[in-house]
Design an enzyme around this catalytic site. Structure first.
Site, mmCIF file in Angstrom:
data_model
loop_
_atom_site.group_PDB
_atom_site.id
_atom_site.type_symbol
_atom_site.label_atom_id
_atom_site.label_comp_id
_atom_site.label_asym_id
_atom_site.label_seq_id
_atom_site.Cartn_x
_atom_site.Cartn_y
_atom_site.Cartn_z
ATOM 1 N N GLU A 97 0.822 -1.207 0.000
ATOM 2 C CA GLU A 97 0.000 0.000 0.000
ATOM 3 C C GLU A 97 0.857 1.259 0.000
ATOM 4 O OE1 GLU A 97 -4.006 -0.364 2.061
ATOM 5 O OE2 GLU A 97 -2.791 -1.720 3.267
ATOM 6 N N GLU A 142 -3.715 -9.434 2.838
ATOM 7 C CA GLU A 142 -4.542 -9.327 4.038
ATOM 8 C C GLU A 142 -5.619 -10.400 4.123
ATOM 9 O OE1 GLU A 142 -2.897 -5.210 3.221
ATOM 10 O OE2 GLU A 142 -3.705 -6.872 2.044
#
Length: 214
Positions: A143, A163
């Site tokens: 990210e 995730e």
């Protein structure tokens, strides 16, 4: 030669800047200036700042706050034209999973909010931000890369929004940033499967560009 060193040589990268991060002095009257943030060293030459992620799991809780402070300081400088965030440790672009194991709901919200604030600070810089990735950039590390305007990948780099393997989704805005970078169907595939892709696949997907040489 590591990618961070190649980016810091005059043979590659920005035609408008020549960066040799090792050639520094502490004399502000000289051409080269280097200082150390409480967590991360920053070198500046010819209007280009190089921030080195010099330890493992730089996206842990303390690291995110230190990076946000460093970006806020760099944003205020009128002399800068580019920021390079260079992984100077094989596991620099990672979060500390141990911190997440017993996190309460309130702590998880704070963790996500601080990640959003960090990536927003990257996007708010008045000059381009470039990530130089040598090892894995997974989860929050990916990210961070997505928050940069460009990312260059060494042969050992890998990327992934992993995730889903922990039953959650990207917490720092990576879901929509990944879709913007690689396309909606491919972003869903990567997030739903937790796939980790190597540097060549990342280039094929459009996550990072081919390495540029002058």
């Amino acid at each position: 030669m590591p990618l961070s060193e190649r980016l810091a040589s005059s043979a590659v990268f920005l035609p408008c800047a020549r960066v040799r991060a090792e050639e520094v002095t502490l004399d502000p009257g000289q051409r080269y200036v280097q200082r150390h943030h409480p967590s991360f060293p920053i070198a500046v030459e010819d209007n280009v700042a190089i921030l080195k992620l010099n330890r493992a799991t730089c996206l842990d809780i303390a690291g995110k706050h230190a990076l946000k402070e460093a970006l806020d300081e760099l944003k205020a400088r009128e002399d800068l034209r580019t920021l390079i965030i260079a992984g100077d440790h094989p596991q620099a672009f990672l979060v500390n999973v141990a911190e997440l194991a017993d996190m309460s709901a309130d702590a998880a919200r704070d963790f996500s909010a601080s990640g959003h604030a960090l990536v927003a600070a990257l996007e708010a810089l008045p000059f381009p931000a470039v990530a130089a990735v040598e090892g894995p950039a997974l989860g929050g590390g990916c990210e961070l890369v997505l928050g940069c305007d460009l990312a260059f990948a060494g042969r050992g780099a890998s990327f992934g929004q992993i995730e889903a393997m922990g039953g959650v989704m990207p917490a720092f805005g990576g879901s929509w940033r990944l879709a913007r970078r690689v396309g909606y169907p491919r972003a869903l595939e990567m997030m739903f499967t937790g796939a980790v892709i190597d540097a060549e696949t990342a280039k094929a997907y459009g996550l990072v560009p081919p390495f540029l040489r002058r």
